[in-house]
Design a protein around this motif. Structure first.
Motif, PDB file in Angstrom:
ATOM      1  N   SER A   1       0.822  -1.202   0.000  1.00 48.46           N
ATOM      2  CA  SER A   1       0.000   0.000   0.000  1.00 48.46           C
ATOM      3  C   SER A   1       0.860   1.258   0.000  1.00 48.46           C
ATOM      4  O   SER A   1       0.576   2.229  -0.716  1.00 48.46           O
ATOM      5  CB  SER A   1      -0.930   0.001   1.216  1.00 48.46           C
ATOM      6  OG  SER A   1      -1.703   1.179   1.260  1.00 48.46           O
TER       7      SER A   1
ATOM      8  N   CYS B   1       1.114   4.068  -2.951  1.00 42.81           N
ATOM      9  CA  CYS B   1       0.859   5.472  -2.638  1.00 42.81           C
ATOM     10  C   CYS B   1       1.990   6.358  -3.162  1.00 42.81           C
ATOM     11  O   CYS B   1       1.746   7.432  -3.713  1.00 42.81           O
ATOM     12  CB  CYS B   1       0.724   5.636  -1.123  1.00 42.81           C
ATOM     13  SG  CYS B   1      -0.376   6.961  -0.619  1.00 42.81           S
TER      14      CYS B   1
ATOM     15  N   LYS C   1      -7.985   8.740   1.073  1.00 47.91           N
ATOM     16  CA  LYS C   1      -7.909   7.906  -0.124  1.00 47.91           C
ATOM     17  C   LYS C   1      -8.904   8.346  -1.179  1.00 47.91           C
ATOM     18  O   LYS C   1      -8.544   8.542  -2.351  1.00 47.91           O
ATOM     19  CB  LYS C   1      -8.141   6.438   0.240  1.00 47.91           C
ATOM     20  CG  LYS C   1      -8.140   5.519  -0.976  1.00 47.91           C
ATOM     21  CD  LYS C   1      -8.358   4.064  -0.593  1.00 47.91           C
ATOM     22  CE  LYS C   1      -8.441   3.183  -1.837  1.00 47.91           C
ATOM     23  NZ  LYS C   1      -8.594   1.744  -1.493  1.00 47.91           N
TER      24      LYS C   1
ATOM     25  N   ASN D   1      -2.752  13.662  -1.058  1.00 49.77           N
ATOM     26  CA  ASN D   1      -1.900  12.503  -1.280  1.00 49.77           C
ATOM     27  C   ASN D   1      -0.708  12.496  -0.335  1.00 49.77           C
ATOM     28  O   ASN D   1      -0.298  11.444   0.153  1.00 49.77           O
ATOM     29  CB  ASN D   1      -1.424  12.474  -2.731  1.00 49.77           C
ATOM     30  CG  ASN D   1      -0.925  11.104  -3.148  1.00 49.77           C
ATOM     31  OD1 ASN D   1      -0.305  10.393  -2.384  1.00 49.77           O
ATOM     32  ND2 ASN D   1      -1.193  10.730  -4.376  1.00 49.77           N
TER      33      ASN D   1
ATOM     34  N   ASN E   1       0.151   9.513   2.158  1.00 44.89           N
ATOM     35  CA  ASN E   1       1.472   8.879   2.186  1.00 44.89           C
ATOM     36  C   ASN E   1       1.994   8.731   3.615  1.00 44.89           C
ATOM     37  O   ASN E   1       2.451   7.660   4.023  1.00 44.89           O
ATOM     38  CB  ASN E   1       2.477   9.707   1.378  1.00 44.89           C
ATOM     39  CG  ASN E   1       2.381   9.454  -0.111  1.00 44.89           C
ATOM     40  OD1 ASN E   1       1.515   8.718  -0.570  1.00 44.89           O
ATOM     41  ND2 ASN E   1       3.248  10.078  -0.874  1.00 44.89           N
TER      42      ASN E   1
ATOM     43  N   GLN F   1       0.599   5.954   5.831  1.00 48.24           N
ATOM     44  CA  GLN F   1       0.763   4.552   5.451  1.00 48.24           C
ATOM     45  C   GLN F   1       1.577   3.775   6.483  1.00 48.24           C
ATOM     46  O   GLN F   1       1.235   2.660   6.854  1.00 48.24           O
ATOM     47  CB  GLN F   1       1.437   4.450   4.066  1.00 48.24           C
ATOM     48  CG  GLN F   1       0.600   4.955   2.920  1.00 48.24           C
ATOM     49  CD  GLN F   1      -0.700   4.206   2.783  1.00 48.24           C
ATOM     50  OE1 GLN F   1      -0.717   2.980   2.620  1.00 48.24           O
ATOM     51  NE2 GLN F   1      -1.818   4.923   2.854  1.00 48.24           N
TER      52      GLN F   1
ATOM     53  N   VAL G   1      -4.183   4.373  -6.704  1.00 49.68           N
ATOM     54  CA  VAL G   1      -4.649   4.647  -5.352  1.00 49.68           C
ATOM     55  C   VAL G   1      -5.916   3.843  -5.050  1.00 49.68           C
ATOM     56  O   VAL G   1      -6.060   3.267  -3.966  1.00 49.68           O
ATOM     57  CB  VAL G   1      -4.915   6.158  -5.180  1.00 49.68           C
ATOM     58  CG1 VAL G   1      -5.611   6.437  -3.848  1.00 49.68           C
ATOM     59  CG2 VAL G   1      -3.602   6.931  -5.251  1.00 49.68           C
TER      60      VAL G   1
ATOM     61  N   VAL H   1      -4.073   1.102  -2.641  1.00 49.38           N
ATOM     62  CA  VAL H   1      -3.753   1.849  -1.413  1.00 49.38           C
ATOM     63  C   VAL H   1      -4.812   1.595  -0.348  1.00 49.38           C
ATOM     64  O   VAL H   1      -6.013   1.610  -0.626  1.00 49.38           O
ATOM     65  CB  VAL H   1      -3.643   3.362  -1.701  1.00 49.38           C
ATOM     66  CG1 VAL H   1      -3.464   4.135  -0.394  1.00 49.38           C
ATOM     67  CG2 VAL H   1      -2.468   3.635  -2.637  1.00 49.38           C
TER      68      VAL H   1
ATOM     69  N   GLU I   1      -6.341   2.807   3.394  1.00 50.58           N
ATOM     70  CA  GLU I   1      -6.400   4.018   4.220  1.00 50.58           C
ATOM     71  C   GLU I   1      -6.384   3.634   5.697  1.00 50.58           C
ATOM     72  O   GLU I   1      -7.125   2.749   6.111  1.00 50.58           O
ATOM     73  CB  GLU I   1      -7.660   4.824   3.903  1.00 50.58           C
ATOM     74  CG  GLU I   1      -7.705   6.170   4.587  1.00 50.58           C
ATOM     75  CD  GLU I   1      -8.839   7.034   4.066  1.00 50.58           C
ATOM     76  OE1 GLU I   1      -8.856   8.229   4.341  1.00 50.58           O
ATOM     77  OE2 GLU I   1      -9.722   6.499   3.357  1.00 50.58           O
TER      78      GLU I   1
END
Length: 248
Positions: free
Chosen positions: A72, A76, A137, A181, A185, A188, A242, A246, A248
């Motif tokens: 993930s 990202c 996200k 974003n 990031n 994460q 994403v 990705v 969240e």
């Protein structure tokens, strides 16, 4: 994070009118850009507190390894790199597009760019309210998609009113995307935010260089419309990564 993204855009509000007044690009670098760099250096040395943690190199490398093991987090980073590349292409080439394709004067382009900087700043600061409702996200996904579409349309149709309108939308959505974003990031791997910030900057630079090079070749070979379509597709790709990969 919104303020961090908005800050650099504020220099366009000052820089473009001053560059237009100075006229010559060499003098603009010498009498504006170079003093700004010196001011930034002085502020960094004397104004930023030294709170760095002197971790061993092995700990730093272990942190990077931990991030790259996280699918993930990697997704990202890639999404941010692509999205930043899309925005940088628009930021870098829009002035030339308005000058060559729409025959705008240098003065009008300077003040138009200054106005678009306000749109970017507004996006970077407003997006926090959107994130609080939609989440990082979903906000990143939607703004990446809208940034890609508006970028396509900006270069595709050489009509002044339409292209300028799409330019304002591109700047606004880019401000939203970059701030949302970046926050996504850093969330994460919460225990490795310093390393994540470092990799975000590095991957963002890679995405910018690669996409700028490819778009430059397409512009030379096929013109603005093809270049714009190519650029916008990567905005859609950033949103797709994403969405699919990705967490969240």
């Amino acid at each position: 994070m919104g303020w961090l993204m908005a800050g650099p855009a504020a220099i366009y509000i000052i820089g473009y009118p001053i560059g237009n007044i100075i006229g010559d690009w060499k003098d603009a670098y010498l009498f504006f850009a170079f003093p700004i760099i010196l001011i930034a250096l002085i502020l960094t040395v004397f104004g930023v507190p030294n709170t760095e943690s002197r971790s061993p190199v092995s700990d730093i490398l272990r942190g990077y390894k931990e991030i790259f093991k996280n699918k993930s987090a990697v997704a990202c980073l890639v999404g941010y790199a692509l999205g930043l590349g899309v925005w940088t292409i628009s930021l870098t080439m829009a002035a030339s597009f308005y000058r060559t394709e729409l025959s705008m004067s240098r003065t009008n382009v300077a003040y138009l760019t200054m106005a678009m900087a306000f749109a970017y700043i507004a996006g970077a600061l407003i997006v926090n309210r959107v994130v609080s409702r939609m989440g990082s996200k979903k906000t990143t996904l939607v703004t990446a998609f809208l940034m890609g579409v508006s970028t396509m349309m900006r270069f595709l149709i050489p009509d002044m009113t339409f292209a300028v309108s799409m330019g304002f939308l591109t700047c606004f959505f880019a401000g939203c995307f970059n701030a949302a974003n970046m926050g996504l990031n850093l969330d994460q791997v919460p225990t490795l935010r310093g390393s994540m910030m470092s990799l975000t900057a590095a991957l963002g630079s890679v995405g910018t260089v690669v996409l700028l090079g490819l778009s430059g070749v397409l512009l030379i070979q096929y013109g603005w419309a093809v270049m714009g379509l190519f650029t916008g597709v990567f905005g859609l790709l950033a949103g797709g990564i994403v969405f699919l990969l990705v967490k969240e």
